[in-house]
Design a protein around this motif. Structure first.
Motif, PDB file in Angstrom:
ATOM      1  N   LYS A 124      -2.011   2.777  -5.098  1.00 27.76           N
ATOM      2  CA  LYS A 124      -0.847   2.317  -5.855  1.00 27.76           C
ATOM      3  C   LYS A 124       0.064   3.501  -6.169  1.00 27.76           C
ATOM      4  CE  LYS A 124      -2.944  -1.560  -5.660  1.00 27.76           C
ATOM      5  NZ  LYS A 124      -2.552  -2.537  -4.615  1.00 27.76           N
ATOM      6  N   ASP A 133       1.955  -4.774  -9.256  1.00 30.70           N
ATOM      7  CA  ASP A 133       0.873  -4.317  -8.386  1.00 30.70           C
ATOM      8  C   ASP A 133       0.267  -3.016  -8.922  1.00 30.70           C
ATOM      9  OD1 ASP A 133      -0.833  -3.960  -6.287  1.00 30.70           O
ATOM     10  OD2 ASP A 133       0.693  -3.302  -4.863  1.00 30.70           O
ATOM     11  N   HIS A 134      -0.465  -3.138 -10.025  1.00 24.47           N
ATOM     12  CA  HIS A 134      -1.017  -1.939 -10.656  1.00 24.47           C
ATOM     13  C   HIS A 134      -2.025  -2.333 -11.719  1.00 24.47           C
ATOM     14  CE1 HIS A 134      -1.043   2.337 -11.686  1.00 24.47           C
ATOM     15  NE2 HIS A 134      -0.139   2.554 -10.749  1.00 24.47           N
ATOM     16  N   ASP A 185       0.836  -1.186   0.000  1.00 26.93           N
ATOM     17  CA  ASP A 185       0.000   0.000   0.000  1.00 26.93           C
ATOM     18  C   ASP A 185       0.876   1.242   0.000  1.00 26.93           C
ATOM     19  OD1 ASP A 185      -2.251  -1.480   0.076  1.00 26.93           O
ATOM     20  OD2 ASP A 185      -2.820  -0.990   2.127  1.00 26.93           O
ATOM     21  N   THR A 198      -2.870  -7.176  -6.463  1.00 26.81           N
ATOM     22  CA  THR A 198      -3.344  -5.820  -6.188  1.00 26.81           C
ATOM     23  C   THR A 198      -4.338  -5.736  -5.040  1.00 26.81           C
ATOM     24  OG1 THR A 198      -5.141  -6.069  -7.788  1.00 26.81           O
ATOM     25  CG2 THR A 198      -3.070  -5.155  -8.608  1.00 26.81           C
TER      26      THR A 198
END
Length: 581
Positions: free
Chosen positions: A188, A422-423, A77, A442
């Motif tokens: 993100k 992670d996007h 995060d 994610t």
């Protein structure tokens, strides 16, 4: 990876970071109660009167799960951005507070709201805040409308769509804060990532530097990226945008008559700008190509994203939307005396002799009466419900041009961890897959250290909506083999499918084609006591979650403003009933 923006084209290799191990028993089914004491349990169903197909194909029983090699992924995060001081956020907060701080009604209105998507939920929430009694009806047995989700037999969730929460969504952000659930948004890094059309397996980034204010951070992100556009193309694009910058809102509204492609030709913008940027952007915004999308939609999005420092910063919800977002709204409404009734599908809007609403007749035969009525369904459902007596009224007649766009959402669970990030990814490599994300990375609730679950938006979907699930999966795998050439093959000779879900929505958000803007209705209809909510109604955020929430607030505001008139109407109706009796 440098967040400041020094990296443009990269092979997105996995970055070692701390990973989440997160378990708050979110898998349990949620139950809530209304005044009658009956239980309503969230589950699967039909999409607001339109058939929606959600199919699961389980391979788990046939094939043992593959144990992936030791691999750590980025699942981190980023801090919540500072949104509270933006003008749009403060305006949204002021509107929210007006419902609580305004005069309390002497006689609370009984307000029947049809549709428990974000528009209907928002309407109910703010009317309850204002001291009224909303009765929220939902046709299905699951909350959320276009953000609905279901749990399969393995306990895994699958959703109606891939939902992204932007910093430029002030009413959504206020709503999270009002409900005390800000921590449920997973922010993100501030980037936009595009799949490279001519370099399979590679991605191009627009990184927004934290140290610069808007719009300089956006300009910097564009100028630093040299893979998608050349400098001459950037200059010509900038010159083409000058009229929008100088002309302001009046210019933006005037472009509703042009498609994105037509506007670019008129402004002399190179075709490659369309190919490299606006195809993906058009499909992400409205699930259609730029030759169909109104340029007004693009200009509004650019204005929101570039004028606020954190406008284009993205967040994922930390779990399934019905439980993590919709249930807190329901609990709030119930705590203030409102009702929420699932499995309550409207069959007909019955009218009084004067042409106003007498009551709603449900398919169960039950009659639901109130002082005020709000339809918060998708526009296509509203058109099916309209009484014949209203169809000649200009307000309703203009709705014919507003038509929902078909959308398909695909979920695929693989037998290994893919080399993802992670996007959110915008995809210009594929003509079918507009955006996608690895939800096992994610989203906290969907996190899996050994397997990837890709959620993909299959659009434009008009030619595919009638295809079989297997045909859609085969086409998806063919496209994924281009995105992940080292890991995925169309014949599954590399990564293998453990299971999949295909969710078809034949009519989703309204299709934002040129000339639609004058057809979008205000929330207050010309029929006394009848109102509308939904992202297709008149508000400045178009077809989006933000637009749906804002439409609900504007609908609630209109009802509060009309309070004296509505109370008088309710008293007249009561007197008429007593005289007949």
């Amino acid at each position: 990876m440098n967040i400041i923006g020094s990296v443009s084209r990269v092979k997105l290799s996995v970055i070692t970071q701390n990973t989440y191990w997160w378990d708050q028993n979110l898998g349990k089914r949620s139950t809530f109660h209304n005044d009658s004491g009956s239980n309503h349990i969230l589950g699967s169903g039909v999409f607001m009167g339109c058939p929606m197909k959600a199919t699961i194909s389980l391979h788990t029983a046939l094939k043992p799960r593959y144990r992936a090699k030791s691999l750590q992924v980025l699942c981190k995060d980023f801090p919540r951005p500072e949104l509270e001081n933006t003008i749009n956020y403060l305006e949204a907060a002021q509107l929210s507070s007006s419902f609580k701080t305004g005069p309390r009604p002497n006689i609370p209105l009984k307000i029947v709201i049809a549709g428990a998507g974000l528009g209907g939920l928002s309407t109910a929430k703010y009317l309850a805040d204002a001291g009224h009694k909303p009765i929220l009806l939902e046709a299905r047995d699951v909350l959320g409308g276009k953000v609905a989700a279901w749990k399969d037999s393995d306990g895994d969730w699958y959703e109606t769509g891939l939902h992204i929460f932007f910093g430029a969504y002030p009413n959504i952000q206020n709503l999270f804060g009002e409900l005390g659930i800000n921590d449920r948004l997973q922010w993100k890094e501030h980037s936009m990532i595009f799949a490279m059309p001519n370099n399979p397996g590679e991605f191009s980034r627009f990184d927004f530097p934290e140290v610069l204010p808007a719009p300089l951070n956006g300009i910097f992100a564009i100028l630093r990226n040299n893979e998608m556009l050349t400098w001459p193309e950037k200059v010509r694009f900038a010159i083409g945008l000058l009229p929008a910058i100088l002309g302001g809102q009046a210019y933006v509204e005037a472009q509703d008559g042009l498609s994105v492609t037509e506007w670019m030709k008129k402004q002399g913008v190179p075709d490659r700008v369309n190919d490299e940027v606006f195809i993906a952007m058009s499909k992400a915004l409205n699930f259609i190509d730029p030759d169909e999308l109104s340029m007004q939609c693009i200009l509004i999005a650019l204005n929101r994203f570039l004028q606020e420092k954190h406008g284009s910063k993205m967040a994922f919800l930390d779990g399934n939307p019905p439980e993590r977002l919709c249930m807190p709204i329901v609990e709030h409404v119930l705590s203030l005396g409102g009702e929420v009734l699932l499995n309550s599908r409207i069959q007909k809007i019955e009218l009084d002799p004067d042409g106003t609403v007498k009551h709603l007749l449900l398919t169960s035969g039950e009659i639901i009466s109130g002082d005020v009525y709000v339809i918060a369904t998708p526009v296509d459902i509203l058109k099916l419900l309209l009484p014949n007596e209203w169809k000649g009224i200009s307000y309703f007649k203009k709705l014919e041009k507003l038509v929902g766009v078909p959308v398909i959402n695909v979920h695929i669970w693989f037998d290994r961890k893919l080399n993802t990030y992670d996007h959110l990814f915008l995809n210009i490599l594929s003509p079918l897959l507009s955006v996608y994300a690895d939800m096992s990375v994610t989203c906290k609730e969907y996190y899996d250290p050994n397997h990837s679950m890709l959620e993909l938006v299959f659009a434009p979907a008009e030619e595919w909506i009638s295809c079989t699930d297997q045909e859609i999966i085969d086409a998806t795998m063919k496209e994924l083999s281009k995105l992940f050439p080292d890991e995925i093959a169309a014949d599954q000779s590399k990564a293998k499918i453990l299971k999949y879900h295909v969710v078809k929505t034949p009519r989703s958000v309204y299709k934002t084609i040129p000339g639609c803007e004058p057809c979008r209705p205000l929330q207050r209809s010309p029929v006394e006591g009848f109102y509308l909510a939904g992202d297709y109604t008149k508000q400045k955020y178009l077809a989006s979650m933000e637009g749906a929430v804002l439409s609900g607030k504007l609908c609630a505001q209109a009802i509060v403003q009309d309070y004296d008139l509505l109370v008088s109407r309710a008293q007249r109706r009561q007197t008429a009933k007593m005289s007949v009796a």
